[in-house]
Design a protein around this motif. Structure first.
Motif, PDB file in Angstrom:
ATOM      1  N   VAL A   1      -3.758   5.700  -1.208  1.00 56.17           N
ATOM      2  CA  VAL A   1      -3.759   6.086  -2.513  1.00 56.17           C
ATOM      3  C   VAL A   1      -3.305   4.979  -3.605  1.00 56.17           C
ATOM      4  CG1 VAL A   1      -3.267   8.633  -1.805  1.00 56.17           C
ATOM      5  CG2 VAL A   1      -1.501   7.112  -2.343  1.00 56.17           C
ATOM      6  N   TRP A   2      -3.015   4.007  -3.254  1.00 58.25           N
ATOM      7  CA  TRP A   2      -2.673   2.894  -3.939  1.00 58.25           C
ATOM      8  C   TRP A   2      -2.501   1.559  -3.184  1.00 58.25           C
ATOM      9  CZ3 TRP A   2       1.387  -0.478  -4.008  1.00 58.25           C
ATOM     10  CH2 TRP A   2       1.468  -1.474  -5.100  1.00 58.25           C
ATOM     11  N   ARG A   3      -2.834   0.428  -3.670  1.00 59.72           N
ATOM     12  CA  ARG A   3      -2.674  -0.844  -3.317  1.00 59.72           C
ATOM     13  C   ARG A   3      -2.786  -1.845  -4.197  1.00 59.72           C
ATOM     14  NH1 ARG A   3      -7.739  -4.394  -2.682  1.00 59.72           N
ATOM     15  NH2 ARG A   3      -6.572  -5.466  -0.891  1.00 59.72           N
ATOM     16  N   TYR A   4      -1.833  -2.870  -3.608  1.00 60.81           N
ATOM     17  CA  TYR A   4      -1.748  -3.954  -4.381  1.00 60.81           C
ATOM     18  C   TYR A   4      -1.809  -5.250  -3.823  1.00 60.81           C
ATOM     19  CZ  TYR A   4      -0.356  -7.043  -8.301  1.00 60.81           C
ATOM     20  OH  TYR A   4      -0.110  -8.088  -9.432  1.00 60.81           O
ATOM     21  N   ALA A   5      -2.554  -6.336  -4.011  1.00 58.67           N
ATOM     22  CA  ALA A   5      -2.655  -7.711  -3.115  1.00 58.67           C
ATOM     23  C   ALA A   5      -2.192  -8.771  -4.029  1.00 58.67           C
ATOM     24  CB  ALA A   5      -4.164  -7.825  -2.694  1.00 58.67           C
ATOM     25  N   VAL A  16       6.295  -6.532  -4.070  1.00 56.77           N
ATOM     26  CA  VAL A  16       7.315  -5.832  -4.145  1.00 56.77           C
ATOM     27  C   VAL A  16       7.722  -5.072  -5.594  1.00 56.77           C
ATOM     28  CG1 VAL A  16       9.987  -5.995  -4.018  1.00 56.77           C
ATOM     29  CG2 VAL A  16       8.381  -7.160  -2.366  1.00 56.77           C
ATOM     30  N   ARG A  17       7.524  -5.957  -6.664  1.00 55.99           N
ATOM     31  CA  ARG A  17       7.657  -5.391  -7.892  1.00 55.99           C
ATOM     32  C   ARG A  17       6.917  -4.281  -8.205  1.00 55.99           C
ATOM     33  NH1 ARG A  17       6.346  -9.432 -11.051  1.00 55.99           N
ATOM     34  NH2 ARG A  17       4.327  -8.812 -11.211  1.00 55.99           N
ATOM     35  N   GLU A  18       5.625  -4.352  -7.995  1.00 57.84           N
ATOM     36  CA  GLU A  18       4.518  -3.252  -8.287  1.00 57.84           C
ATOM     37  C   GLU A  18       4.766  -1.916  -7.308  1.00 57.84           C
ATOM     38  OE1 GLU A  18       2.228  -3.108 -10.580  1.00 57.84           O
ATOM     39  OE2 GLU A  18       3.098  -5.193 -11.267  1.00 57.84           O
ATOM     40  N   VAL A  76       0.953  -0.973   0.256  1.00 57.94           N
ATOM     41  CA  VAL A  76       0.113   0.079  -0.050  1.00 57.94           C
ATOM     42  C   VAL A  76       0.746   1.177   0.051  1.00 57.94           C
ATOM     43  CG1 VAL A  76      -2.074  -1.131   0.881  1.00 57.94           C
ATOM     44  CG2 VAL A  76      -0.177   0.100   2.420  1.00 57.94           C
ATOM     45  N   ARG A  77       0.189   2.364  -0.434  1.00 58.52           N
ATOM     46  CA  ARG A  77       0.764   3.602  -0.412  1.00 58.52           C
ATOM     47  C   ARG A  77      -0.319   4.541   0.340  1.00 58.52           C
ATOM     48  NH1 ARG A  77       3.972   6.626  -4.892  1.00 58.52           N
ATOM     49  NH2 ARG A  77       5.895   5.464  -4.117  1.00 58.52           N
ATOM     50  N   LEU A  78       0.045   4.961   1.427  1.00 55.56           N
ATOM     51  CA  LEU A  78      -0.734   5.776   2.212  1.00 55.56           C
ATOM     52  C   LEU A  78      -0.149   7.378   2.456  1.00 55.56           C
ATOM     53  CD1 LEU A  78      -0.577   3.363   5.299  1.00 55.56           C
ATOM     54  CD2 LEU A  78      -2.586   3.578   3.507  1.00 55.56           C
ATOM     55  N   LEU A  79      -1.264   8.300   2.563  1.00 51.50           N
ATOM     56  CA  LEU A  79      -0.948   9.837   2.380  1.00 51.50           C
ATOM     57  C   LEU A  79      -1.436  10.071   3.684  1.00 51.50           C
ATOM     58  CD1 LEU A  79      -0.021  12.521   1.499  1.00 51.50           C
ATOM     59  CD2 LEU A  79      -2.405  12.626   0.356  1.00 51.50           C
ATOM     60  N   GLY A  80      -0.749  10.777   4.448  1.00 50.47           N
ATOM     61  CA  GLY A  80      -1.097  11.434   6.009  1.00 50.47           C
ATOM     62  C   GLY A  80      -1.943  12.697   5.673  1.00 50.47           C
ATOM     63  N   ARG A 140      -5.972   1.203  -7.796  1.00 47.06           N
ATOM     64  CA  ARG A 140      -5.989  -0.169  -7.268  1.00 47.06           C
ATOM     65  C   ARG A 140      -4.829  -0.957  -8.360  1.00 47.06           C
ATOM     66  NH1 ARG A 140      -9.287  -1.358  -3.372  1.00 47.06           N
ATOM     67  NH2 ARG A 140     -10.812   0.178  -2.904  1.00 47.06           N
ATOM     68  N   GLY A 141      -4.490  -1.819  -7.650  1.00 51.10           N
ATOM     69  CA  GLY A 141      -3.581  -2.958  -8.218  1.00 51.10           C
ATOM     70  C   GLY A 141      -4.567  -4.176  -8.517  1.00 51.10           C
ATOM     71  N   SER A 142      -3.987  -5.477  -8.155  1.00 50.60           N
ATOM     72  CA  SER A 142      -4.872  -6.440  -8.352  1.00 50.60           C
ATOM     73  C   SER A 142      -5.882  -6.423  -7.257  1.00 50.60           C
ATOM     74  CB  SER A 142      -3.760  -7.893  -7.660  1.00 50.60           C
ATOM     75  OG  SER A 142      -4.566  -8.993  -7.302  1.00 50.60           O
ATOM     76  N   SER A 143      -7.181  -7.155  -7.939  1.00 46.98           N
ATOM     77  CA  SER A 143      -8.256  -7.400  -7.074  1.00 46.98           C
ATOM     78  C   SER A 143      -8.462  -8.297  -6.229  1.00 46.98           C
ATOM     79  CB  SER A 143      -9.503  -7.131  -8.073  1.00 46.98           C
ATOM     80  OG  SER A 143      -9.162  -8.190  -9.014  1.00 46.98           O
ATOM     81  N   ALA A 144      -7.460  -9.090  -6.071  1.00 44.76           N
ATOM     82  CA  ALA A 144      -7.307 -10.365  -5.133  1.00 44.76           C
ATOM     83  C   ALA A 144      -7.858  -9.875  -3.646  1.00 44.76           C
ATOM     84  CB  ALA A 144      -5.908 -10.850  -5.079  1.00 44.76           C
TER      85      ALA A 144
END
Length: 91
Positions: A49-53, A60-62, A35-39, A78-82
């Motif tokens: 602001v972004w996530r990948y499962a 790590v690559r994403e 994940v990328r979080l914004l305070g 959003r990345g993967s919808s897993a």
């Protein structure tokens, strides 16, 4: 992260870049979340602001492929919808 008995649930790694935090939650090599979080900032509320499962290597690559964060980063990409129902609530 640990449960109420102190048993590990997952390994968490994070890195701060200005008001942003990039993090990886590792449950096993096939079950991870990046994940990328914004305070919170003056004038607006922060959040995810972004996530990948997915698998650890994919997460790590994403995460490493993301551009350097700026205050103009889109609010959610959003990345993967897993599905990962056991992941911690982040917001």
């Amino acid at each position: 992260m640990a449960d109420e008995n102190g048993e590990p649930l997952c390994l968490v790694g994070f890195h701060h870049v200005g008001p942003y935090t990039d993090a990886i939650y590792l449950y096993d090599v096939h079950d991870s979340l990046a994940v990328r979080l914004l305070g919170d900032q003056p004038g607006w509320r922060g959040g995810m602001v972004w996530r990948y499962a997915g698998r650890l290597v994919e997460c790590v690559r994403e995460l490493l492929a993301l551009p350097t964060p700026t205050l103009t980063t889109p609010l959610l990409r959003r990345g993967s919808s897993a599905a990962a129902p056991h992941l911690p609530r982040l917001m």
